[in-house]
Structures are given as structure tokens and as C-alpha cells.
Design an enzyme around this catalytic site. Sequence first.
Site, PDB file in Angstrom:
ATOM      1  N   ALA A 126       0.813  -1.217   0.000  1.00 54.69           N
ATOM      2  CA  ALA A 126       0.000   0.000   0.000  1.00 54.69           C
ATOM      3  C   ALA A 126       0.849   1.271   0.000  1.00 54.69           C
ATOM      4  O   ALA A 126       0.570   2.218  -0.744  1.00 54.69           O
ATOM      5  CB  ALA A 126      -0.938  -0.006   1.207  1.00 54.69           C
ATOM      6  N   LYS A 177      -0.800 -17.205  -1.246  1.00 52.93           N
ATOM      7  CA  LYS A 177       0.580 -16.692  -1.178  1.00 52.93           C
ATOM      8  C   LYS A 177       0.894 -16.159   0.218  1.00 52.93           C
ATOM      9  O   LYS A 177       2.054 -16.156   0.639  1.00 52.93           O
ATOM     10  CB  LYS A 177       0.799 -15.627  -2.258  1.00 52.93           C
ATOM     11  CG  LYS A 177      -0.119 -14.413  -2.163  1.00 52.93           C
ATOM     12  CD  LYS A 177       0.463 -13.299  -1.363  1.00 52.93           C
ATOM     13  CE  LYS A 177      -0.521 -12.151  -1.222  1.00 52.93           C
ATOM     14  NZ  LYS A 177      -0.005 -11.058  -0.379  1.00 52.93           N
ATOM     15  N   ASP A 230       3.115 -11.909  -7.001  1.00 50.66           N
ATOM     16  CA  ASP A 230       2.665 -11.556  -5.663  1.00 50.66           C
ATOM     17  C   ASP A 230       3.350 -12.431  -4.618  1.00 50.66           C
ATOM     18  O   ASP A 230       3.713 -11.977  -3.526  1.00 50.66           O
ATOM     19  CB  ASP A 230       1.140 -11.718  -5.581  1.00 50.66           C
ATOM     20  CG  ASP A 230       0.524 -10.867  -4.484  1.00 50.66           C
ATOM     21  OD1 ASP A 230       1.256 -10.125  -3.808  1.00 50.66           O
ATOM     22  OD2 ASP A 230      -0.710 -10.945  -4.305  1.00 50.66           O
ATOM     23  N   THR A 234       5.665 -10.976  -1.544  1.00 52.67           N
ATOM     24  CA  THR A 234       5.254 -11.203  -0.164  1.00 52.67           C
ATOM     25  C   THR A 234       6.264 -12.050   0.598  1.00 52.67           C
ATOM     26  O   THR A 234       6.398 -11.918   1.819  1.00 52.67           O
ATOM     27  CB  THR A 234       3.868 -11.883  -0.138  1.00 52.67           C
ATOM     28  OG1 THR A 234       2.998 -11.218  -1.048  1.00 52.67           O
ATOM     29  CG2 THR A 234       3.258 -11.826   1.240  1.00 52.67           C
ATOM     30  N   SER A 240       6.118  -6.938   4.097  1.00 54.57           N
ATOM     31  CA  SER A 240       5.109  -8.004   4.151  1.00 54.57           C
ATOM     32  C   SER A 240       4.732  -8.343   5.586  1.00 54.57           C
ATOM     33  O   SER A 240       5.572  -8.719   6.405  1.00 54.57           O
ATOM     34  CB  SER A 240       5.647  -9.257   3.458  1.00 54.57           C
ATOM     35  OG  SER A 240       4.816 -10.370   3.723  1.00 54.57           O
ATOM     36  N   ARG A 241       3.446  -8.236   5.882  1.00 54.23           N
ATOM     37  CA  ARG A 241       2.956  -8.551   7.223  1.00 54.23           C
ATOM     38  C   ARG A 241       3.063 -10.045   7.522  1.00 54.23           C
ATOM     39  O   ARG A 241       3.395 -10.459   8.630  1.00 54.23           O
ATOM     40  CB  ARG A 241       1.504  -8.097   7.366  1.00 54.23           C
ATOM     41  CG  ARG A 241       1.328  -6.590   7.393  1.00 54.23           C
ATOM     42  CD  ARG A 241      -0.099  -6.184   7.105  1.00 54.23           C
ATOM     43  NE  ARG A 241      -0.367  -6.211   5.677  1.00 54.23           N
ATOM     44  CZ  ARG A 241      -1.546  -5.938   5.140  1.00 54.23           C
ATOM     45  NH1 ARG A 241      -2.573  -5.654   5.907  1.00 54.23           N
ATOM     46  NH2 ARG A 241      -1.719  -5.971   3.847  1.00 54.23           N
ATOM     47  N   ASN A 242       2.736 -10.883   6.527  1.00 54.06           N
ATOM     48  CA  ASN A 242       2.764 -12.329   6.738  1.00 54.06           C
ATOM     49  C   ASN A 242       4.190 -12.831   6.911  1.00 54.06           C
ATOM     50  O   ASN A 242       4.466 -13.680   7.764  1.00 54.06           O
ATOM     51  CB  ASN A 242       2.067 -13.017   5.567  1.00 54.06           C
ATOM     52  CG  ASN A 242       0.582 -12.682   5.526  1.00 54.06           C
ATOM     53  OD1 ASN A 242      -0.206 -13.225   6.276  1.00 54.06           O
ATOM     54  ND2 ASN A 242       0.215 -11.758   4.656  1.00 54.06           N
ATOM     55  N   VAL A 265      -3.569  -6.500   9.663  1.00 56.65           N
ATOM     56  CA  VAL A 265      -3.981  -7.900   9.677  1.00 56.65           C
ATOM     57  C   VAL A 265      -3.053  -8.732   8.792  1.00 56.65           C
ATOM     58  O   VAL A 265      -2.797  -8.376   7.649  1.00 56.65           O
ATOM     59  CB  VAL A 265      -5.432  -8.038   9.172  1.00 56.65           C
ATOM     60  CG1 VAL A 265      -5.825  -9.505   9.059  1.00 56.65           C
ATOM     61  CG2 VAL A 265      -6.388  -7.309  10.113  1.00 56.65           C
TER      62      VAL A 265
END
Length: 293
Positions: A126, A177, A230, A234, A240-242, A265
Amino acid sequence: TALAVHLARIGHDAQLWARDATLAADIQERRVNPVYLPEIRFPGNLRVTADLGEALRASDLLVAAVPSHGTREVLHRAAPHIRTGSTVISATKGLERDTLFRMWEIVEQECGTGTRVAVLSGPSFAIELARELPTAVSIASRDAMVVERVQAEFRAPYFRLYGTDDVVGVEIGGALKNIIAIAAGVVEGLGLGHNALAGLITRGLAEMSRLACAAGAKRETLAGLAGLRDLVLTCTGRLSRNRHVGVELASGRALQDVLGGMKMVAEGVRTTEAALALATRYGVELPIAAQVA
């Protein structure tokens, strides 16, 4: 917020809805989202509100970008305010945990058959979109006219949308992903090296493709923006949050402690269980997802 800022910048009168009235009023007054995008100033034609009816009243192009676990509730509340013939664009990457529905299916169920639906997905942090850095994504719909309209309304010199009719491939690629990215974070956190990460990404793509194709997707979709590109972003990007969840798990922290310290999240945590259930339904194996679980 990033998509709202982008759409306002390119000339649309945009409404940004937030469920927290205090937060919405604060953002509207400050002209910045202090929690998620503190450095990005809002254009004058972007209005922030906590009133769904007010946000939707004059719009026929709607972007649903809430977390997957809140999508059904928000769309259920929004449905009475959505004009017949409007287009709802899902920008959420996940599966509904209890039902295993994709976001497209939830939009159709809650908003009715008179609503046109599209899915926006692909390699896109974002903050980079908000900074107008070059970004390419997929826009998927079974209606070619919807794809063309969204491309026309969203495109900018720094933002390009590639159209497809493979909704299933785009959504499953976008959801799975995130699971592989958690595993990539573990690889990083344990110091297992670039060889291991490359192997993980490659086998992760195989899992994504296996499940997507079993669900009716086109294999080539998973080799494109909503799949491989993607996945790479990621699994390797520090935003990357994950991936962050995986790095923290590798350090020995408990999952709830990791999630409790995050503002945003990490969809992969919720998606893992749903993906494994979906794999059981279609009779395919997801060994990496099973280990993440």
C-alpha cells in the site's frame, strides 16, 4: 486508504469509510491516516466518514478492502445503500474461514445479482502505491466490460491493471501466497539461506497452482501477477505482514503475542486453516500449508 488516495489523486471524488467514528473524524480533520499511512497527505477531493449510507449514496464504483473476517458483515450492512448496477471491487486477499467462500462469492451473496463484481489483486504494498511508485496488478471479472471500466477508472502513469476473466485463479493465488509468506519468514528467521527460500517459493507456487486448478482456475494465471509475482513480493519484501509473522515465530515468540503487536492484519494466519479445508474438499495436498498450520 492507499486506494482512496490514489483514486482521488487521479480525479475521482472519493469517499473513504472507516467503522470507527472517532478515527474517521480525526482522519478527516488531519487529512492523513496517522496509524497506517502517516506520511501521505490526502487530496482535497477525498472525504472520510463513518456513515456507510453517506459514503455509498452517490457512488456506483465501490472498493471493498476490509479484512476477510469482516467482509461479510460490512457488505451486509452496506448492501441496502448500494445502488442497482453498481460495481463492487474486492481488494481483500483471503478466504472466509467457516464457509471457505472466496470474497467474490461473499460479495454476490450479500449484495445481490444486480451488482457487478471484480477482484483486484497482485504484488502491491500500500505505501508504495501511495508514494506513486510503479505498481502492476490484476483485475479479474467474468464481465469484460467491468474489467475495461475498472482499468479506465484506476489507471495512472504509475499504476497499471492487467485484465483477466479468471476470478478463481486470482483469488486463490492472492489468498494462498500469504501462507507461503509466513513460511518464508520462518526460513529468514531461522537463517536457512537463499537456497531454502528459493525452494520454498517454487514449491509454494506448486501448491497454489494445484489448489487453484482443482477449483477451476487457469494454470497460467498462477504464473502471472496474482500468483508468482505476488508470491515473490510477499515472501521477500520487508513490508510483508505475513513474512513478519514468520520471522517472529522463528524467534520463538508465541503467535498471539506476534499478532497482538501488529496494527495490520496478517491474512495468512486465518487463511491457512481454510486453505487446508478447501484442499481436502478438492482432494489435493498442501504440505507447506500443513506445516505452517
